[in-house]
Each structure stands twice: as C-alpha cells, then as structure tokens.
Write a protein that holds these residues in place. Structure first.
Motif, PDB file in Angstrom:
ATOM      1  N   GLU A 335      32.818 -22.343  -7.878  1.00  0.00           N
ATOM      2  CA  GLU A 335      31.741 -21.406  -7.554  1.00  0.00           C
ATOM      3  C   GLU A 335      30.573 -22.173  -6.940  1.00  0.00           C
ATOM      4  OE1 GLU A 335      30.803 -17.119  -8.439  1.00  0.00           O
ATOM      5  OE2 GLU A 335      32.602 -18.347  -8.399  1.00  0.00           O
ATOM      6  N   ALA A 336      29.902 -21.547  -5.980  1.00  0.00           N
ATOM      7  CA  ALA A 336      28.750 -22.186  -5.359  1.00  0.00           C
ATOM      8  C   ALA A 336      27.597 -22.285  -6.353  1.00  0.00           C
ATOM      9  CB  ALA A 336      28.307 -21.385  -4.136  1.00  0.00           C
ATOM     10  N   ALA A 337      26.709 -23.236  -6.082  1.00  0.00           N
ATOM     11  CA  ALA A 337      25.513 -23.361  -6.914  1.00  0.00           C
ATOM     12  C   ALA A 337      24.653 -22.110  -6.781  1.00  0.00           C
ATOM     13  CB  ALA A 337      24.723 -24.600  -6.487  1.00  0.00           C
ATOM     14  N   VAL A 338      23.875 -21.825  -7.798  1.00  0.00           N
ATOM     15  CA  VAL A 338      22.977 -20.661  -7.758  1.00  0.00           C
ATOM     16  C   VAL A 338      21.952 -20.870  -6.643  1.00  0.00           C
ATOM     17  CG1 VAL A 338      21.277 -19.322  -9.036  1.00  0.00           C
ATOM     18  CG2 VAL A 338      23.277 -20.274 -10.220  1.00  0.00           C
ATOM     19  N   PRO A 339      21.776 -19.910  -5.741  1.00  0.00           N
ATOM     20  CA  PRO A 339      20.822 -20.070  -4.640  1.00  0.00           C
ATOM     21  C   PRO A 339      19.410 -20.342  -5.161  1.00  0.00           C
ATOM     22  CG  PRO A 339      22.221 -18.154  -4.273  1.00  0.00           C
ATOM     23  CD  PRO A 339      22.492 -18.631  -5.675  1.00  0.00           C
ATOM     24  N   VAL A 340      18.687 -21.152  -4.402  1.00  0.00           N
ATOM     25  CA  VAL A 340      17.336 -21.512  -4.829  1.00  0.00           C
ATOM     26  C   VAL A 340      16.262 -20.693  -4.121  1.00  0.00           C
ATOM     27  CG1 VAL A 340      17.958 -23.850  -5.504  1.00  0.00           C
ATOM     28  CG2 VAL A 340      17.243 -23.412  -3.155  1.00  0.00           C
ATOM     29  N   LEU A 341      16.587 -20.147  -2.944  1.00  0.00           N
ATOM     30  CA  LEU A 341      15.586 -19.396  -2.195  1.00  0.00           C
ATOM     31  C   LEU A 341      15.533 -17.952  -2.679  1.00  0.00           C
ATOM     32  CD1 LEU A 341      16.109 -20.714   1.441  1.00  0.00           C
ATOM     33  CD2 LEU A 341      14.535 -21.522  -0.314  1.00  0.00           C
TER      34      LEU A 341
END
Length: 375
Positions: A335-341
């Motif tokens: 799974e991709a990292a949690v978005p920061v923006l």
C-alpha cells in the motif's frame, strides 16, 4: 528468494537481450513555470507530435480536458508514451497549481524519475519546494531543467547558487559539467575520479539513482533550447529498476471514460497483467474481492491502444476493478504511504432546492473516487 529478470523486446521472461529501458518519468513544476511547454518540446523532439502546441492557443497535447483549455492550467495528471534512443518512456505531466497538489502527489508515487522545471525568471518558488520534498519523501531521483532562459536576466551561476541553497549541494550544472565537482557527491565517485580522471555514465547514473546528484540543464522549452540535452541526459543517466517476477502494481488514479466506464490507472511494478486475469484485492471497506480485468488500455494523450498484456515499467488503465482506489497496492506491491498534502480550504456542498440527496450522493461518491481528498 524473489527472482528478478528483464524482458526483451519480445517480452519473454528471462531473455537478457538488450532492449529499451522502460521508465515512468514525471514533469513537475510550480504553476506557470513552463512545465506544459517543456512537455510539448519533449513530445515534439521525440516524434510523438508533429506540431508544437501552445498553452495560449489551447492546443497542447496533454492539457486536453475542456476545463484545462478554458483556464489555461493543468488540472489532471496525463500520460504520453515517447521513445528516445535508449528508453521507452511513460511521461506523466502533473498539475502545478497548489489546489491540485494532491493529484501531483498521487502521480509521484509511481515515478521512476522526475524532471523538476524551474522558471529562469522566477527561480525556486514555495510550491516548487513542496514538490521537492514530495520527491524526497517517495525517494524519487530527479533531474532539473531551468527554462525561460531566453527571457531571463539571471545568469546560470546565480541560479545554480539558488538551487544548491534550496535543494542541496547535489545540484550540478550539466550544460558544462565539472566532473571533479560531480565526484564530490560521494566517496566512491571521488575515488573513481581520482583513479581514472573521469566518471562513466553508469557511475553518474548510480549517483542520480541514490539522489546524491541532481543534474541541471538550462534552456527554453518554447524555443526548444537545451531540450535535446535533457533527453540525452535521461538516456545516459537513468537505470531501470529491478523488477520482480511476481505480479505487482500500484494504482494511482481512478477515472471514467467517455461512456462512464470506471478505469483504474496503475503502474506495473512486477510480473505481467493480462486481459481476463483475476485480480484479488481488498476494497476500501475491507471486503476481499476477486475481479477479472476486462480491458487494458495504454493511453497517450486522449487516445489509447488496447493491450493484451502489460509489463513492468508500463502504465495502463484497467477496467473491471470496481473497488480499486488510488494508492492501492495490487499483488506483491505494498500500500502507498498516507498522502501528506491536504486541501487548504474546507468546502461544503449546498444542494439546490428540490434536489434529492439520495440521488446526488452516488455522483458525489464518484467524484470522491477521482479525488479522495474531497472525502
């Protein structure tokens, strides 16, 4: 032990015949820095388009959505397939406006390399630094192209000083490369330079891959100055990542085609995905699903070619995955990292009088699929 292999031009696993590198490269910049114009130059010089489009004429190859042409800005990430002398590239053009930064972040998650475009007149802007931090977060190697030098009053030396101050000492001017200066980026490179008096393309590519070195070129996307040097640099100083034999893919965008069909855009990171393959994955609600891929599309601009199979390093749109979502890993891909923006503002939807909320909710959910930040 995971087996790694390369594909030949005939896509035969295990064949070690030389072939063109398959890479996904993103174009990132602050709005109005010249990103779309540079993309047009890359497409033109690689033979993808026969005439150069312009933002002010609203006829660019990648800004093809009606809203983008009305407003003269990029809103959605788009892709084009281009070939250089050594690479088969999927070029991802990303939005530069801060309002659509989340769209750019989703695209960054599937990049092998990035080209960061800097305006020679405006220099490094605040949003450019945000994009640079995203590349650092997702460990994406980067090249830098400083455009609009035909109208800039600043010198290369002045701009290089700013780049090193904002992005670190790994930024190096490749219009007139000083290999001793480049070798200072790593102890191994310095030892090699001391022994041989030069650095090979492979050694430079390794420095770029490790994000120890960020080659910089100067020119004008509008006048095609320096763009051929950038293409040559991509050929010489990139390396294709090792690919796993086990199927893996990263979904980065959900969209709809002209008939309303749901498309999951993904980058294949390992193995092979074929039409009618059954894909097991977990939906947003945790439900275990197994669905067949009905169609595979390779988009370039508005048009696409149907494919029977897609391979590592390629980006495709798959139909049939009804619950896939942006950031999802399929197969062996995590799974991709949690978005920061996050969006700057919070919005509230006020429905017109007489509008049934139960009829509107599915339409809003469809918009949420395309931009999860809407929530």
């Amino acid at each position: 032990m995971v087996e790694y292999y390369k594909f030949s031009s005939n896509n035969i696993p295990g064949d070690t015949v030389e072939y063109m590198k398959k890479l996904v490269i993103g174009i990132l910049a602050h709005v109005d820095a010249g990103r779309t114009t540079l993309s047009e130059g890359l497409l033109y010089l690689t033979g993808r388009i026969k005439t150069l489009g312009r933002v002010d004429r609203r006829d660019t190859f990648l800004d093809n959505h009606e809203l983008e042409r009305q407003r003269g800005i990029t809103i959605f990430s788009k892709q084009a397939i281009v070939e250089t002398s050594q690479c088969s590239l999927t070029l991802l053009d990303t939005p530069g406006h801060a309002d659509f930064a989340a769209e750019a972040e989703r695209a960054v998650q599937v990049l092998d390399y990035a080209v960061v475009v800097i305006s020679g007149t405006d220099g490094v802007q605040a949003h450019t630094e945000t994009l640079w931090r995203l590349l650092e977060r997702y460990n994406v190697p980067a090249f830098i192209f400083v455009t609009k030098m035909d109208v800039s009053s600043r010198t290369r030396e002045d701009i290089m000083a700013e780049l090193r101050s904002r992005f670190g000492g790994g930024c190096a001017d490749f219009t007139q490369p000083d290999f001793e200066d480049i070798a200072m980026c790593s102890e191994e490179a310095l030892e090699s330079f001391a022994a041989c008096g030069r650095l090979t393309d492979g050694e430079i590519a390794e420095l770029v891959k490790k994000r120890a070195l960020f080659p910089c070129w100067f020119g004008s996307g509008l006048k095609l100055e320096g763009v051929d040097a950038l293409i040559d640099g991509i050929d010489r100083y990139t390396a294709e990542p090792e690919r796993s034999a086990e199927f893996g893919a990263r979904v980065y965008k959900i969209s709809r085609d002209e008939r309303g069909g749901r498309l999951a855009f993904m980058k294949i990171t390992g193995g092979v995905l074929r039409v009618k393959d059954a894909v097991r994955y977990q939906g947003r609600d945790g439900e275990e699903l197994e669905e067949k891929v009905n169609q595979l599309r390779i988009y370039s601009g508005q048009k696409y070619d149907a494919a029977e199979a897609v391979y590592p390093g390629q980006v495709c749109a798959a139909s049939g995955l009804s619950q896939a979502y942006a950031g999802q890993g399929l197969g062996c891909e995590a799974e991709a990292a949690v978005p920061v923006l996050e969006p700057v503002l919070t919005y509230r939807v006020l429905l017109p009088q007489g509008c049934d909320p139960m009829l509107m909710l599915p339409k809003l959910r469809q918009l949420e699929e395309e931009d999860p930040m809407l929530r």
